[in-house]
Each structure stands twice: as C-alpha cells, then as structure tokens.
Enzyme design. Structure first.
Site: not given
Ligand code: ACM
Length: 550
Positions: A177, A248, A324
C-alpha cells in the site's frame, strides 16, 4: 453431546449424555490414507496442550482417535462420533477431517487451546454423541492489512491458527500500500530496502495532530512467504496475496520513482507515506510500469502456487487491488493523456480499466484468476475474474449478474477496523458502530440476487485495515470477539438476520472467551476496553448513525 459452546455452531448435534470417553496416555491415533495432515496437527497441538502422546496405533485399538475419508460426505463436511472406543472423525475430504479435529479440540475445553498442560493429572473427557457438520460458504476469509502496520511473521502464523480454530479458510494478505511494501522481490531489492519502512507514522486518524516519531517497517523474505503459505495449507487455508495497483502504490513509487507520474510530480523526492487516506501518487500508465509489475508478479506466482487439489473452487487467485485510484495526476500528465489517445479510450477511468484488464489477461494466460475490489467492475473483466464487494452490496450484485464470482465484504458490515461500540472509550474510533450483534446478523448474500445469481457468491470475508492498529494486540482487539460471530455467519446455516438467536450465541461465547483466553487473544470484553486498550485523546474519524443500507 454436552453443549460446550461450539463456535461456529455445527449443523446437527445428537447427544448421549450418559456415556463419556476419556482421552489419556493409552489413546492412540489411527489415520487412514489422506488424513495424515490432521493426524500430525492433532498429535502436535492437542498432544502438547493436554500432555498426551497420542501415538500412532491400529484402527481396532481399545481407545483411539480415528480419522478417515468418507466420500458420502460433501466438501469440507465431517461427522464426529464419540463412543466407548474413542472418537471417529470422517471427512468428505482432508479439509473436512481437519475441521472435525477443530471441533474435537473445542469439545475438550479451554485447556486444549494452550501450548502446554496447566493441570497435570486432569481428566480429558467428552460426552458420547454425534456431530454432523458442513460449511454454508466455501470462501470464509479474513483480510489482514500488513502494510499500514507490519505484522511480523510470528503474528501472521498465529493468525492462521486463529482462523483455523474458527474454521475460516482464506487469508487475504494485503501486502502493499502507500505506507509500506512488505514482500521481498529479488529483481527489485529497493521495494523492501526503501519501500518497507517509513521514518515516522501518524498516530490516530488523519485529523490527529500526533506522530509516532520512530521508524516503522518490516517485510517478509521469500522463505517467510513460503513458510506462511505452507503453514496455511497444512491448516486448509488458502492464502490470497494482494498487490494493490494502480493506486495505493506510493511505497513502490518511493522505491522506484520511474513508476510514478514523473511529468507532474517530482517522484524522486517521494517517501513511503507516513499519513493515512488515499494518496494521489499513483502508477504511471506506461509500458515500463506494466513490465515492472509483470516481473513482480512472476516472482509472486511462484511463492503463491495454485493448489487445485486442496482448494478446487478458488485455487490460484491473485488480488490486484484496483480500489481508490486517484485520477488527478493522470488528468495532468501529458504521458497519461497521450496514452489515452493512443489506446483510443475515453478518459482516465477507462485508463484504470485498461490497467486492470492488462493484468486480468496476463494472469489468465498463466492459469491464474484475478480478483480485485469492486472498482474493477467499471470497465469489463475477463469471465474468470472475481470481485471483492466492499462498498456495500451493489458491487456483489453487479458482479454476480455479470457472471463473475464474488466475495462479499461490505464495509458497512464486516470492516473490523470500524468501532465496536459508541462512546469515548473505544480506542481511536473509526466509522460506524459495528457491534458483535451487528456482525452476527450480517447476511452475506445480497437479497436482490436470484438463486442462480447467488451461486456466484463464493463466500464472505471480514477485513482488518490497520491504520490505527499499531501492534498485534490492537489487531486482536478489533478482530475479536467479532471474528467469532463472523465465523458463524460464514460457516453455519443461520436463519434470516432478524431471526438469529444472538442470545444463544452469547451463551456459547461464554465458553469461547475461555478458549480465546487460553489462546492469548486480547479481545474486547463485553463490558468494554480494559484501561490499556484505550487510547484517550487520540482522534479517529467516527461516523454517527447507522450505516446506509447499500
Ligand atoms: C478498500 O477498503 N479500499 C478496499
């Protein structure tokens, strides 16, 4: 059979309370072909806890634990019979035998969950009776984020034992991440030299002014990963690795700045992120980035081999994140815009789909299956790809209707980082209140689905994001006792949410807390956090009110 508070609740229990079988030093272990793994586990784990040798012996020994396969039982199903001459566990497959052994351990009481005997000379007996059991869902998972806070290898192995004790069988391993890259990649050593640690860490959620002013980091070597995968396999747990792309990814970009959007940010000055949220630093949509990640995935496919014999329905899954991905940099980047034109696609959202579809094709060509967060549905997927539905039920509905397998993990229900009670005492409160009862009443199958569509629901998982869990005890606090309720939702055939017997579950939890104590789990007690489990004055981001029904 005595109600010893089995969790998850089995399908059928028939007691014969007048008889008891005693496990003692004369009890032998007979393991038919195909059950050797469970025999090893029983003699190592139960033998150590009870101080019994559990030596191998013949089937017709006067007292034995007998393990065998029985093809009249279904996948992962078992039948446990306790009588005068011992305990027989039949499994529909090797996993079924193993889950039966987990039930036997629960029947023996909390001391069976310790690593050494605490009561020399104690009598270990179970009532005569029969238990028949089989899981509702094949995929019964836990996702653990080891990027935001690293969980050392010993902690991961311990969590695999905790999953096994609850008959959970998928470990979704969130390895990368913005805040840390946690797996050794031999071709790209800077991923761990640079990407696996940060100089300081935000303490609390984003709004908190506090910092933990010390380096945080750690990673798993390739041999650590092999050990984790093998340890999981011995417990019939599939490990699904996640490498999050194209968002991420700041830790990877900090290690290899050319992976980022170099024409809009000075990626060479980026560091592994020390704060929480969604970083705007995402991967550049270049051929070089694709080749880099293909090389990373090549190494990882070796470390996480497909295992179709053990996991026929979901062998070989590889999670590519896909959630995201901030599009700000792609909008500004001449390189990204040129890429959009060259590919003849509409916009930055289509660029994200192109990224995902590239790895969908790439993984499929290698006999593997892509799984990603529900954002990956935006743009179309190969037929074998599967979806983790996290933003509510809708992703799961869309995926199943489009013929994709889906794992239900809606944040409104089974994000275990979310606070478990209202009030000031919950440590660093995040989002909605999700009590033990809320999790117990979670229904994984979206009600809108037809029976045929619902067959695409592979199962369900709970997710543990660790921004505000700085050590394994904080992870325990968020995960337990709710993971026990979740395990029952995933395994047992419970009635509709409103009809579930939560009071009965709580009564069985009385016994289960004893097991968790013996296992050393730092759970949240029903009365609330203990003083050292509080984090007074550390800001979270609580959301008031019930979560939306989406
Ligand atoms: C997530 O909670 N962004 C998968």
């Amino acid at each position: 059979m005595m109600d010893t508070g089995l969790i998850p609740a089995p399908l059928v229990v028939e007691g014969a309370p007048d008889g008891r079988f005693t496990l003692d030093a004369d009890t032998v272990l007979w393991a038919a072909p195909g059950t050797e793994g469970t025999a090893r586990w029983l003699s190592a784990v139960l033998g150590a806890a009870l101080g019994l040798p559990l030596r191998p012996g013949p089937e017709d020994a006067p007292q034995a634990v007998r393990l065998l396969l029985d093809d009249t039982l279904g996948p992962e199903a078992y039948r446990l019979v306790a009588g005068d001459t011992g305990v027989e566990i039949r499994g529909g497959d090797a996993a079924g035998v193993f889950w039966g052994a987990q039930t036997l351990r629960q029947l023996l009481g909390p001391d069976a969950f310790r690593r050494a005997p605490v009561r020399p000379g104690a009598v270990h007996e179970i009532e005569h009776g029969v238990i028949e059991d089989a899981p509702r869902f094949r995929w019964r998972g836990l996702m653990l984020d080891v990027s935001r806070h690293f969980m050392p290898k010993e902690g991961v192995l311990r969590y695999l034992d905790l999953l096994a004790a609850h008959k959970l069988n998928v470990f979704h391993f969130h390895l990368t991440d913005d805040q840390g890259w946690r797996v050794q990649i031999k071709r790209y050593p800077r991923l761990t030299e640079i990407g696996s640690w940060r100089a300081r860490t935000k303490f609390g959620h984003r709004a908190s002014p506090l910092w933990e002013e010390k380096p945080h980091g750690g990673f798993y070597t390739q041999d650590d990963i092999r050990e984790i995968v093998a340890y999981a396999a011995e417990r019939h747990i599939a490990v699904v690795p996640e490498i999050d792309i194209p968002g991420h990814s700041q830790a990877a970009i900090a290690a290899y700045p050319e992976l980022g959007n170099t024409d809009v940010v000075d990626t060479a000055s980026l560091t592994v992120w020390d704060n929480w949220g969604v970083s705007k630093n995402v991967l550049a949509p270049t051929e070089a980035t694709l080749r880099f990640y293909e090389a990373v995935f090549e190494e990882l496919l070796d470390l996480f081999p497909a295992d179709p014999d053990r996991f026929p329905e979901f062998s070989g899954f590889f999670h590519i994140g896909g959630d995201e991905c901030a599009k700000d940099q792609w909008r500004e980047s001449a390189t990204a815009q040129a890429r959009i034109r060259e590919l003849g696609i509409a916009d930055e959202d289509a660029l994200q789909s192109w990224f995902i579809r590239h790895f969908d094709t790439w993984l499929t060509a290698r006999g593997r299956r892509l799984i990603g967060w529900d954002e990956i549905l935006e743009g179309g997927l190969a037929p074998g790809a599967a979806v983790s539905s996290w933003r509510g039920y809708q992703g799961g509905v869309t995926a199943a209707r489009a013929g994709h397998d889906v794992v239900m993990c809606p944040e409104q229900h089974v994000y275990l980082d979310y606070r478990q009670a209202p009030g000031e005492d919950e440590p660093v409160p995040i989002a909605y209140v999700r009590t033990l009862e809320d999790v117990y009443r979670f229904e994984p199958v979206p009600p809108q689905l037809t029976e045929a569509e619902a067959r695409h629901v592979l199962g369900t998982q709970a997710n543990v994001w660790t921004e505000v869990m700085e050590d394994p005890a904080r992870v325990d606090y968020q995960a337990f006792p709710r993971l026990a309720a979740f395990a029952e939702v995933a395994w047992s055939r419970l009635p509709a949410s409103a009809e579930r017997d939560f009071a009965g579950f709580e009564r069985r939890m009385d016994a289960h807390y004893g097991r968790l104590d013996a296992l050393g789990v730092a759970y949240r007690e029903p009365a609330g956090p203990r003083p050292w489990q509080r984090r007074p004055g550390v800001l979270g981001r609580p959301i008031e009110g019930a979560p939306p029904n989406v």
